[in-house]
Design a protein around this motif. Structure first.
Motif, PDB file in Angstrom:
ATOM      1  N   ARG A  55       1.488  -5.709 -52.055  1.00  0.00           N
ATOM      2  CA  ARG A  55       1.154  -4.332 -52.433  1.00  0.00           C
ATOM      3  C   ARG A  55       0.814  -3.550 -51.175  1.00  0.00           C
ATOM      4  NH1 ARG A  55      -2.764  -3.668 -57.548  1.00  0.00           N
ATOM      5  NH2 ARG A  55      -2.873  -1.644 -56.492  1.00  0.00           N
ATOM      6  N   ILE A  56       1.553  -2.462 -50.961  1.00  0.00           N
ATOM      7  CA  ILE A  56       1.417  -1.728 -49.707  1.00  0.00           C
ATOM      8  C   ILE A  56       0.006  -1.187 -49.520  1.00  0.00           C
ATOM      9  CG2 ILE A  56       2.190   0.321 -48.450  1.00  0.00           C
ATOM     10  CD1 ILE A  56       4.981  -0.188 -49.441  1.00  0.00           C
ATOM     11  N   ASP A  57      -0.622  -0.692 -50.589  1.00  0.00           N
ATOM     12  CA  ASP A  57      -1.977  -0.152 -50.433  1.00  0.00           C
ATOM     13  C   ASP A  57      -2.964  -1.237 -50.039  1.00  0.00           C
ATOM     14  OD1 ASP A  57      -1.611  -1.317 -52.930  1.00  0.00           O
ATOM     15  OD2 ASP A  57      -3.029   0.006 -53.940  1.00  0.00           O
ATOM     16  N   ASP A  58      -2.775  -2.454 -50.565  1.00  0.00           N
ATOM     17  CA  ASP A  58      -3.633  -3.573 -50.168  1.00  0.00           C
ATOM     18  C   ASP A  58      -3.426  -3.925 -48.699  1.00  0.00           C
ATOM     19  OD1 ASP A  58      -4.892  -3.894 -52.565  1.00  0.00           O
ATOM     20  OD2 ASP A  58      -3.666  -5.573 -53.243  1.00  0.00           O
ATOM     21  N   VAL A  59      -2.172  -3.959 -48.277  1.00  0.00           N
ATOM     22  CA  VAL A  59      -1.871  -4.302 -46.883  1.00  0.00           C
ATOM     23  C   VAL A  59      -2.494  -3.267 -45.949  1.00  0.00           C
ATOM     24  CG1 VAL A  59      -0.061  -4.659 -45.171  1.00  0.00           C
ATOM     25  CG2 VAL A  59       0.248  -5.519 -47.496  1.00  0.00           C
ATOM     26  N   ARG A  60      -2.403  -2.008 -46.331  1.00  0.00           N
ATOM     27  CA  ARG A  60      -2.973  -0.952 -45.477  1.00  0.00           C
ATOM     28  C   ARG A  60      -4.503  -1.058 -45.417  1.00  0.00           C
ATOM     29  NH1 ARG A  60       0.979   2.126 -43.736  1.00  0.00           N
ATOM     30  NH2 ARG A  60       2.810   2.596 -45.037  1.00  0.00           N
ATOM     31  N   THR A  61      -5.122  -1.417 -46.534  1.00  0.00           N
ATOM     32  CA  THR A  61      -6.572  -1.624 -46.505  1.00  0.00           C
ATOM     33  C   THR A  61      -6.924  -2.783 -45.575  1.00  0.00           C
ATOM     34  OG1 THR A  61      -6.821  -0.804 -48.775  1.00  0.00           O
ATOM     35  CG2 THR A  61      -8.617  -2.135 -47.886  1.00  0.00           C
ATOM     36  N   GLY A  62      -6.190  -3.870 -45.694  1.00  0.00           N
ATOM     37  CA  GLY A  62      -6.420  -5.010 -44.810  1.00  0.00           C
ATOM     38  C   GLY A  62      -6.211  -4.648 -43.351  1.00  0.00           C
ATOM     39  N   LEU A  63      -5.191  -3.860 -43.089  1.00  0.00           N
ATOM     40  CA  LEU A  63      -4.915  -3.435 -41.715  1.00  0.00           C
ATOM     41  C   LEU A  63      -6.048  -2.590 -41.145  1.00  0.00           C
ATOM     42  CD1 LEU A  63      -1.110  -2.575 -41.880  1.00  0.00           C
ATOM     43  CD2 LEU A  63      -2.184  -4.176 -40.282  1.00  0.00           C
ATOM     44  N   SER A  64      -6.693  -1.796 -41.990  1.00  0.00           N
ATOM     45  CA  SER A  64      -7.788  -0.962 -41.492  1.00  0.00           C
ATOM     46  C   SER A  64      -8.928  -1.829 -40.952  1.00  0.00           C
ATOM     47  CB  SER A  64      -8.304  -0.039 -42.603  1.00  0.00           C
ATOM     48  OG  SER A  64      -8.981  -0.758 -43.612  1.00  0.00           O
ATOM     49  N   TYR A  65      -9.200  -2.956 -41.623  1.00  0.00           N
ATOM     50  CA  TYR A  65     -10.224  -3.877 -41.117  1.00  0.00           C
ATOM     51  C   TYR A  65      -9.743  -4.590 -39.857  1.00  0.00           C
ATOM     52  CZ  TYR A  65     -12.991  -3.260 -45.350  1.00  0.00           C
ATOM     53  OH  TYR A  65     -13.754  -2.725 -46.361  1.00  0.00           O
ATOM     54  N   LEU A  66      -8.481  -4.966 -39.853  1.00  0.00           N
ATOM     55  CA  LEU A  66      -7.929  -5.659 -38.688  1.00  0.00           C
ATOM     56  C   LEU A  66      -7.966  -4.758 -37.455  1.00  0.00           C
ATOM     57  CD1 LEU A  66      -6.768  -8.448 -38.168  1.00  0.00           C
ATOM     58  CD2 LEU A  66      -4.496  -7.526 -38.625  1.00  0.00           C
ATOM     59  N   GLU A  67      -7.669  -3.485 -37.649  1.00  0.00           N
ATOM     60  CA  GLU A  67      -7.689  -2.556 -36.526  1.00  0.00           C
ATOM     61  C   GLU A  67      -9.104  -2.336 -35.996  1.00  0.00           C
ATOM     62  OE1 GLU A  67      -5.544   0.573 -38.410  1.00  0.00           O
ATOM     63  OE2 GLU A  67      -3.616  -0.073 -37.576  1.00  0.00           O
ATOM     64  N   LYS A  68     -10.100  -2.379 -36.887  1.00  0.00           N
ATOM     65  CA  LYS A  68     -11.488  -2.320 -36.425  1.00  0.00           C
ATOM     66  C   LYS A  68     -11.802  -3.539 -35.565  1.00  0.00           C
ATOM     67  CE  LYS A  68     -13.310   0.292 -40.383  1.00  0.00           C
ATOM     68  NZ  LYS A  68     -14.184   0.227 -41.589  1.00  0.00           N
ATOM     69  N   GLY A  69     -11.318  -4.688 -36.004  1.00  0.00           N
ATOM     70  CA  GLY A  69     -11.533  -5.903 -35.220  1.00  0.00           C
ATOM     71  C   GLY A  69     -10.871  -5.831 -33.862  1.00  0.00           C
ATOM     72  N   ILE A  70      -9.646  -5.317 -33.819  1.00  0.00           N
ATOM     73  CA  ILE A  70      -8.924  -5.195 -32.552  1.00  0.00           C
ATOM     74  C   ILE A  70      -9.637  -4.231 -31.611  1.00  0.00           C
ATOM     75  CG2 ILE A  70      -6.794  -4.299 -31.509  1.00  0.00           C
ATOM     76  CD1 ILE A  70      -5.299  -5.499 -33.925  1.00  0.00           C
ATOM     77  N   SER A  71     -10.188  -3.148 -32.167  1.00  0.00           N
ATOM     78  CA  SER A  71     -10.882  -2.181 -31.317  1.00  0.00           C
ATOM     79  C   SER A  71     -12.117  -2.799 -30.671  1.00  0.00           C
ATOM     80  CB  SER A  71     -11.278  -0.943 -32.135  1.00  0.00           C
ATOM     81  OG  SER A  71     -12.313  -1.235 -33.058  1.00  0.00           O
TER      82      SER A  71
END
Length: 202
Positions: A93-109
Motif C-alpha cells: 500500500r503506497i500510503d503505508d510505504v510513504r509513512t514508513g519512509l517518513s520515519y526512515l528519512e528521520k533516521g537518515i537525517s
C-alpha cells in the motif's frame, strides 16, 4: 548496560511479534520503544518495517480444479492455508510505504552513515515506482560517500566490510533495474556521477 539491554530487548521483541503476525502487539511495542529511547536508530528502521509491510500481500500460485480441467490461479491466501507456491510478487500500500519512509528519512537525517537505512529507502522508492525520488536518493548516497569516506555502518551500528565496494555494487544493481524499466535517463545520470566520483569504476 541496562539501557543497552533494554534497547536490544525492544528490538528483538518487535521483530518476534511482527514475524508472528501480531501486528497490534508489535505496534504497542513500538509505542513503548518511542517513549523510552526515541532517538534509537533501530527504532526508525523498525517503524519503517512495520508501516511498509503491515498491509503487504504476497501472491501464491495455487491449483484449481474446474469443469475444463486443472489450472493454476493467483491467490493471496497461500500463506494462511499452507498451500500454493509463492510467486515473489508482493503488493504494498503506497500510503503505508510513504509513512514508513517518513520515519526512515528521520533516521537518515540523524544517522546519515547508516547504509542499511539508505538501502531500505532506495528499495522502497523502487517498489512504489517513485523513480525520480529513487534516483535522487541514489545520488545522495554517492555524494555522501565522498564526505564520509565510505565509513558506512550497518544494523546495530556495526561497520561494513569493504564498504566502498558494497556501496558501489548496490548502486550498480539499482542502476541495472532502472535500465530494465527503460529509465535510461536516470540510469545515465547515476552512472555519470559514479564515474565522476570514482574513476576506477569499470
Amino acid at each position: 548496560i541496562h539501557a543497552e539491554d533494554n534497547i536490544l530487548s525492544r528490538n528483538e521483541q518487535f521483530q518476534s511479534l511482527f514475524k508472528e503476525g501480531k501486528l497490534e502487539e508489535a505496534y504497542e511495542c513500538l509505542l513503548e520503544w518511542q517513549k523510552e529511547t526515541p532517538e534509537d536508530p533501530e527504532l526508525f528502521l523498525s517503524l519503517f518495517i512495520y508501516y511498509n509491510n503491515r498491509n503487504a500481500k504476497e501472491f501464491f500460485l495455487q491449483p484449481h480444479e474446474s469443469a475444463s480441467g486443472s489450472s493454476m490461479v493467483l491467490s493471496e491466501h497461500g500463506e494462511k492455508t499452507g498451500t500454493g507456491n509463492p510467486t515473489g510478487k508482493v503488493i504494498y500500500r503506497i500510503d503505508d510505504v510513504r509513512t514508513g519512509l517518513s520515519y526512515l528519512e528521520k533516521g537518515i537525517s540523524r544517522y546519515p552513515d547508516r547504509f542499511d537505512m539508505h538501502l531500505e529507502k532506495i528499495r522502497a522508492l523502487g517498489r512504489i515506482r517513485d523513480l525520480a525520488r529513487q534516483r535522487q536518493a541514489i545520488l545522495d548516497v554517492l555524494s555522501l560517500s565522498r564526505k564520509n569516506k565510505n565509513c558506512w555502518k550497518w544494523t546495530g551500528g556495526t561497520e561494513l566490510d569493504h564498504p566502498k565496494d558494497f556501496m558501489l555494487e548496490s548502486i550498480q544493481g539499482f542502476t541495472a533495474e532502472l535500465i530494465r524499466l527503460l529509465r535510461l535517463d536516470y540510469a545515465r545520470k547515476i552512472s555519470e556521477e559514479m564515474m565522476r566520483l570514482y574513476l576506477d569504476v569499470a
